[in-house]
Scaffold this active site. Structure first.
Site, short mmCIF file in Angstrom:
data_model
loop_
_atom_site.label_atom_id
_atom_site.label_comp_id
_atom_site.label_asym_id
_atom_site.label_seq_id
_atom_site.Cartn_x
_atom_site.Cartn_y
_atom_site.Cartn_z
N LYS A 21 0.85 -1.20 0.00
CA LYS A 21 0.00 0.00 0.00
C LYS A 21 0.89 1.26 0.00
O LYS A 21 0.64 2.21 -0.74
CB LYS A 21 -0.93 0.00 1.22
CG LYS A 21 -2.07 -1.01 1.07
CD LYS A 21 -2.89 -1.21 2.34
CE LYS A 21 -3.88 -2.35 2.15
NZ LYS A 21 -4.59 -2.74 3.37
N GLN B 253 -4.55 -1.61 9.67
CA GLN B 253 -4.47 -2.92 9.04
C GLN B 253 -5.05 -4.01 9.95
O GLN B 253 -4.70 -4.11 11.12
CB GLN B 253 -2.99 -3.23 8.71
CG GLN B 253 -2.76 -4.51 7.95
CD GLN B 253 -3.35 -4.48 6.52
OE1 GLN B 253 -3.27 -3.49 5.82
NE2 GLN B 253 -3.95 -5.59 6.13
N ASP C 16 -10.98 3.16 4.34
CA ASP C 16 -11.34 1.74 4.18
C ASP C 16 -12.87 1.58 4.12
O ASP C 16 -13.37 0.52 3.75
CB ASP C 16 -10.81 0.91 5.38
CG ASP C 16 -9.57 0.10 5.00
OD1 ASP C 16 -9.34 -0.11 3.79
OD2 ASP C 16 -8.85 -0.33 5.92
#
Ligand code: NAD
Length: 291
Positions: free
Chosen positions: A52, A96, A119
Site C-alpha cells: 500500500k 491494518q 477503508d
C-alpha cells in the site's frame, strides 16, 4: 471466455490518479497523504501494508507508516487514532486488520473519524453506502464495481449470487449490486455457510461473486453456461514445487468453470490488484469530500 484483467485496470486507475495528483500540485495544492497503522509483526499484514505504501509513491501521494508493538493496549492504540483524526496533514488512514486478540476491532474502527476512514468500515460510511449516498466504499467491493463498469458487464435485472456475507466483501457487494445505478440494479441472493442446497442458487446465477476463502469451491457443475465469475478468494495452498512453498488459489476452479463462463477474473491478477487501487482512489476522494 474473456478474462477480466484486474492488473491492467488497476494500473489504468493508478495512472488516472497520478494525473489528478499532478494537476493538484500544478494548482499549488498538496498531494493526498495516506497513513497506515500496523500493530505487531504479522508477515502477511506487513506485506499488504508495504505494498500500500509503495503504491502511494507510484501515484505521487505522501504516506506515513505507523508501526506499533504487538502488546500495545487498546487505549494507547485509540490515542494514536485520535492523533491521526486531528492531524491536518493526513487526508485518510487505515488500520491494518486483523488486530491482536486483546484488542476489540470494532472499538478501534469506531474511533476512526468517518471523514478519514478510507477503508469505509466505519458504520457511518457503511450506512451511507447502504443509502446510496456519496461516501468511502470498502476497497474490494469498490474494485469489483469498477471492473464490472469498465468491462461493460450488464448487471441490470440479472440474477447475482454472492457467496459469503463478510463485512468487508460479501455484505457490501450485495448491497452495491442491488442498489440503483451502473453495475447495480441486480437481483441479489446472498448465500453463506448455513445455506441449504447452495448449487440451486449458483446454477441459476447470471453473475457469481465468490468471497468465501475455500480454494476451488465453485465447480463446473455448479454454474450455467455464460455465467460471469468474480472470484475474490485468495488462499495460500501448500506446494513444495514452488520456491515460496505455496501457490495462490481462488474460490473458483478456473480451468473447468472458465470454459463455461462468459467473463472470469483470474486469481491472482483479478480482484486482488483492484483493492489497493481503490484505496488510493478513496484517499484522493477524501480531498474532495472533506473540502
Ligand atoms: P470471511 O472468512 O470473513 O467470510 C467468509 C464467508 O464465507 C462467510 O460469510 C461464510 O458464511 C462463508 N462461507 C464459509 N464457508 C462456506 C461454505 N461452505 N459455503 C458457503 N459459504 C461459506 O472472508 P472474507 O474476509 O470475506 O474473505 C473471503 C476470501 O476473499 C478470502 O479468501 C480472502 O482472502 C479473500 N479476500 C480478498 C480480497 C482481495 O483484495 N482480493 C480482499 C478481502 C478478502
Amino acid at each position: 471466455m474473456k478474462i477480466i484483467d484486474g492488473k491492467k485496470i488497476s494500473n489504468l486507475i493508478k495512472e488516472e490518479i497520478k494525473k489528478e495528483v499532478d494537476s493538484i500540485l500544478a494548482r499549488g495544492g498538496k498531494a493526498p497523504h495516506l497513513a497506515a497503522v500496523i500493530v505487531g509483526e504479522d508477515g502477511a499484514s506487513l506485506t499488504y501494508v508495504g505494498s500500500k505504501v509503495r503504491s502511494c509513491k507510484q501515484v505521487g501521494f505522501n504516506s506515513t507508516l505507523i508501526k506499533l508493538p504487538e502488546n500495545i493496549s487498546e487505549n494507547l492504540l485509540i490515542d494514536e487514532i485520535y492523533k491521526l483524526n486531528n492531524d491536518k496533514l493526513i487526508d485518510g488512514f487505515i488500520v491494518q486488520l486483523p488486530l491482536p486478540n486483546h484488542i476489540d476491532e470494532q472499538k478501534i474502527l469506531m474511533a476512526i473519524d468517518p471523514n478519514k476512514d478510507v477503508d469505509g468500515f466505519h458504520p457511518t460510511n457503511f450506512g451511507k453506502m447502504a443509502l446510496n449516498m456519496k461516501t468511502f466504499i470498502p476497497a474490494t467491493p469498490f474494485g469489483i464495481m469498477e471492473l464490472l463498469k469498465r468491462y461493460n458487464i450488464e448487471t441490470s435485472g440479472k440474477n447475482t449470487v454472492v457467496i459469503g456475507r463478510s463485512h468487508i466483501v460479501g455484505r457490501p457487494i450485495s448491497i452495491l449490486m442491488n442498489s440503483k445505478g451502473i453495475a447495480g440494479d441486480s437481483t441479489v441472493t446472498v448465500v453463506h455457510s448455513r445455506t441449504k442446497n447452495l448449487e440451486h442458487y449458483t446454477k441459476n446465477a447470471d453473475i457469481i461473486v465468490s468471497a468465501l476463502g475455500i480454494p476451488e469451491f465453485v465447480k463446473e457443475n455448479m454454474v450455467k453456461d455464460g455465467v460471469v465469475i468474480i472470484d475474490v478468494g485468495i488462499t495460500r495452498v501448500k506446494d513444495n514445487s514452488k520456491e515460496k512453498g505455496y501457490v495462490i488459489k481462488g474460490d473458483v476452479d478456473f480451468d473447468s468453470v472458465g470454459k463455461k463462463a462468459s467473463y472470469i477474473t483470474p486469481v491472482p491478477g483479478g480482484v486482488g490488484p483492484m483493492t489497493i487501487a481503490m484505496l488510493l482512489k478513496n484517499t484522493l476522494l477524501s480531498k474532495t469530500y472533506n473540502k
